[in-house]
Design an enzyme around this catalytic site. Structure first.
Site, PDB file in Angstrom:
ATOM      1  N   ASP A 185       0.868  -1.178   0.000  1.00  0.00           N
ATOM      2  CA  ASP A 185       0.000   0.000   0.000  1.00  0.00           C
ATOM      3  C   ASP A 185       0.907   1.231   0.000  1.00  0.00           C
ATOM      4  OD1 ASP A 185      -2.333   1.497   0.212  1.00  0.00           O
ATOM      5  OD2 ASP A 185      -2.245   1.514   2.392  1.00  0.00           O
ATOM      6  N   THR A 236      -0.124   4.823   1.566  1.00  0.00           N
ATOM      7  CA  THR A 236      -0.277   5.626   2.779  1.00  0.00           C
ATOM      8  C   THR A 236      -0.046   4.784   4.026  1.00  0.00           C
ATOM      9  OG1 THR A 236      -1.891   7.002   1.646  1.00  0.00           O
ATOM     10  CG2 THR A 236      -1.818   7.162   4.033  1.00  0.00           C
ATOM     11  N   ASP A 295      -1.825  -1.575   6.045  1.00  0.00           N
ATOM     12  CA  ASP A 295      -2.060  -1.132   7.414  1.00  0.00           C
ATOM     13  C   ASP A 295      -3.505  -0.769   7.707  1.00  0.00           C
ATOM     14  OD1 ASP A 295      -2.251   1.186   5.917  1.00  0.00           O
ATOM     15  OD2 ASP A 295      -1.298   2.446   7.436  1.00  0.00           O
TER      16      ASP A 295
END
Length: 795
Positions: A484, A486, A683
């Site tokens: 990912d 961010t 996350d």
């Protein structure tokens, strides 16, 4: 072709093995079954009807199979805990590996399936230490009685044979018998129990050989002591006594007991780092009630309690700072030596150490919910799990035992048939026993679990939390990293750079979108709220909040419908964006910034630009992974231009922008269909399906609980450098396992022919049972010592 299916009805490792074995009986398929999630990955040469799979499973037990559906993934927050003991285990004993599901026993002993010691429901670290101390006590007893037996047996090698001046050999033989009783029937009786259970269940293992080899030597010696008249003269000494093997029996059992003790000690040392982490949590905390402080026990802390942490104290539970600022030493959790500055609103972790300032925190996670408790649960779960490479060792051990028994029988008959005319039976018996002892696959059984246990402990010390051994092995084979953006590649702490309004009222627009975003936990939303607070803008009340995963948020403020998100959200709402504004947005995106569109009542009113700095460690980590042959692909919900800017800066293999959760899942499934071993790092809640689908899911410890729960590895610090550490650890552990397997096979392969006596016709060399036992124990010691070298690995 590979297909994934969901299996219902599995409750334990025994169920998992039963399902896997049943499906593997189908011709043309190769099946790998996992318990969590309950899935079967089936490789087949040609399509096979689901009904056929179900028919085979129904014959094996109450199991059902269906085609895997990603929507079946349960995206809910759960605690990471070790498997619970059976409900009926109070006062009973059960296998900690749950090999037989909920089956319990009335008496202590060992599992007939895996050979592990049965435990009680009260089993704790204290109980583990008690087990070690009990083994240590038995070791002392065995050594105390074995040494004099050994000295008596070796008396004729002592110059002048002084013992014969005190008593005759018959009397010394009776003394050896009496001294051997505590060794056989107390210190080492568990080995015979395990051997008997393994034969009854036909789960042959190392204890089968120990029981047969030592048992034969002991029974032969008793018979020779009580009934010497039945033995021909070639079996007797010059004093008329039979050559007995009490010393071989006791030395063999004592050396095997030593191996068990070393294993227990190594396990204790392996989990030592985790136990030390548990000790970091203080026993007391300062509770604030009505402005006054009260000292309470750590177990009395409730969620929402306000706690004061004074300078130099350890933080009692996980929570957030609500008053004050401080510097926290988090090295025991993250492995980073530099203290971390914390302020109001920041998260603090139980067991870390406060610096020189006092602060007030709110308790949010207590007991088993704290990171420390989750670390312990993960490590315990991983140390019980088996790596796929151990399947080879398990299969070898299963067939190895009967082959060795047959070899021992053949050795006996060959010596009887072709051995020296004098004492041919004696030679046959001695060499048959030597074969049984030196071939004991003790080291083979230790090769994988010892390396896994030490590796998991080492990873925990370095901030790499590994849930199971399968993940540890898979990391070694990974050739694609899906990540990912961010919070993974970037800091995950975005900050607003500017708000653009087409009506020149930026603060009014900011007030509206901040009101909506205060209900969202997304980092971008928090950045907007923080920006508004910094500008001292009052936050209005928002209603009808709605979060649309991968697109943005909606809410009602002052009776107006507010929309904030990406271009997909604007398209869904049929919002028209002026071309000149679109050009400004593209220019911002090409600088690597994230742009969120703003619409009120489906009318475009402006945008907000947000910058999220790339983590300093990301570039080095990506470069290292690329050098190791791992393709790094970024999947992000951000737009094409922003994603392109980040990909260019990090020199990523490729990227996919505007990704929804289901898009990430499809990309991973496509790569897996191409035969790739995929690791996914994320996350957020939106990453959970992809984390569960990947061969190895890696969650950032800074992310959400559901992401951590869906992953097989968690990185406490939460950056890509942790993935490099995880891969290096995996490579070191797998290399260590292969070395251990070599040690085990080397001793067995080399020892069996020598024990059988193949060197005797050429060099007159024989291997006594006692020397065979020593060689067998040395193989175990070498495996344990080699595994413990992993503690010195630099990550």
């Amino acid at each position: 072709m590979k297909y994934t299916y969901t299996i219902n009805g599995m409750h334990c490792n025994s169920c998992k093995s039963k399902v896997e074995n049943a499906l593997n009986t189908i011709e043309g398929v190769d099946v790998e079954v996992s318990l969590n999630p309950p899935q079967a990955v089936i490789s087949m040469q040609k399509p096979i009807q689901l009904a056929h799979f179900q028919e085979v499973l129904s014959a094996a037990g109450n199991y059902t199979i269906k085609v895997f559906n990603p929507n079946d993934l349960k995206l809910k927050v759960t605690k990471t805990v070790a498997p619970a003991p059976p409900a009926n285990a109070v006062g009973k004993y059960y296998c900690p590996m749950f090999c037989e599901g909920d089956k319990v026993y009335d008496e202590p002993g060992s599992c007939p399936v895996c050979g592990m010691d049965l435990v009680t429901i009260e089993a704790t670290d204290e109980d583990e230490n008690k087990s070690y101390l009990e083994l240590w006590h038995k070791m002392k007893i065995a050594t105390l009685f074995t040494i004099p037996i050994f000295i008596i047996a070796m008396a004729d090698m002592i110059p002048g044979n002084p013992l014969m001046h005190i008593l005759d050999m018959k009397s010394w033989n009776w003394i050896q018998f009496v001294l051997s009783l505590p060794v056989v029937f107390y210190a080492s009786w568990m080995f015979f129990e395990r051997a008997w259970k393994s034969i009854l269940s036909w789960n042959l293992n190392m204890f089968t050989l120990i029981g047969i080899g030592a048992g034969m030597a002991f029974l032969f010696s008793i018979f020779g002591l009580l009934f010497p008249q039945f033995f021909p003269e070639e079996f007797k000494t010059s004093m008329g006594t039979v050559h007995l093997y009490f010393e071989a029996t006791t030395v063999i059992l004592t050396l095997v007991l030593l191996g068990q003790l070393l294993e227990a000690r190594a396990h204790s040392r392996t989990s030592g780092a985790i136990k030390e982490l548990l000790k970091l949590a203080p026993s007391e905390a300062h509770l604030i009630i009505d402005g006054k402080e009260q000292l309470i026990a750590i177990q009395d802390i409730q969620k929402g309690n306000l706690l004061r942490v004074k300078p130099g104290e350890k933080i009692p539970v996980d929570g957030k700072i609500i008053d004050g600022e401080c510097t926290i030493d988090e090295s025991m959790i993250s492995g980073e030596p530099i203290p971390v500055d914390k302020k109001s609103g920041d998260w603090v972790i139980a067991g870390t150490i406060n610096g020189t300032k006092s602060f007030v925190m709110e308790a949010e996670k207590i007991g088993s919910e704290t990171l420390l408790s989750q670390i312990v649960a993960m490590v315990k779960e991983a140390s019980r799990s088996k790596a796929p490479i151990q399947k080879l060792a398990d299969k070898v051990a299963k067939y190895f035992v009967p082959i060795v028994v047959v070899t021992a029988v053949l050795t006996f008959f060959v010596w009887v048939q072709f051995g020296p005319e004098q004492n041919a039976l004696m030679y046959g018996f001695i060499n048959a026993v030597a074969v049984l002892i030196i071939a004991c696959p003790c080291a083979l059984g230790l090769a994988t679990p010892m390396s896994v246990m030490v590796g998991v402990g080492k990873g925990a010390q370095s901030g790499v939390l590994i849930k199971n051994a399968e993940a540890l092995e898979s990391m070694n084979k990974v050739d694609v990293l899906i990540t990912d953006k961010t919070g993974t590649i970037t800091e995950g702490k975005p900050s607003v750079e500017k708000v653009f309004s087409i009506q020149d009222n930026e603060n009014d627009l900011l007030q509206m979108i901040a009101a909506v975003n205060q209900h969202s936990e997304h980092p971008l939303a928090q950045a907007v709220v923080n920006f508004a607070i910094a500008k001292e803008i009052e936050l209005l009340e928002a209603n009808n909040f709605e979060s649309i995963t991968g697109k943005g948020v909606l809410g009602t403020v002052a009776n107006k419908r507010i929309a904030l998100g990406n271009v997909k959200l604007m398209e869904d709402l049929q919002v028209t964006i002026p071309p000149e504004i679109e050009r400004q947005i593209v220019a911002e995106q090409k600088l690597g910034k994230t742009v969120s569109y703003i619409a009120i009542e489906n009318q475009f009113l402006g945008f907000i630009t947000i910058a999220d700095a790339i983590k300093a460690s990301s570039k080095d980590a990506v470069k290292e992974l690329l050098n190791q042959g791992v393709d790094v692909i970024m999947l992000t919900g951000d737009n094409e231009n922003t994603a392109q800017a980040v990909a260019n800066e990090l020199q990523l293999s490729s990227f996919v922008a505007n990704c929804l959760p289901e898009d990430k899942l499809k990309v991973i499934q496509k790569l897996q269909a191409e035969g790739k071993i995929v690791v996914m790092a994320g996350d957020g809640i939106n990453d959970a399906p992809a984390l569960a689908q990947a061969n190895v899911g890696i969650a950032m410890g800074t992310g959400t609980d559901v992401a951590i729960e869906s992953a097989k590895i968690t990185l406490v610090k939460g950056d890509l450098q942790g993935i490099v550490k995880a891969k290096e650890l995996s490579q070191a552990v797998m290399r260590n396992i292969r070395q251990n397997l070599f040690f085990a096979f080397f001793y067995n392969v080399l020892g069996i022919p020598i024990a059988a006596g193949v060197l005797y016709p050429f060099f007159g060399i024989l291997l006594s049972p006692m020397i065979a036992a020593l060689a067998m124990s040395l193989s175990s010691v070498s495996v344990i010592s080699n595994a413990l070298r992993l503690r010195n690995l630099k990550l």
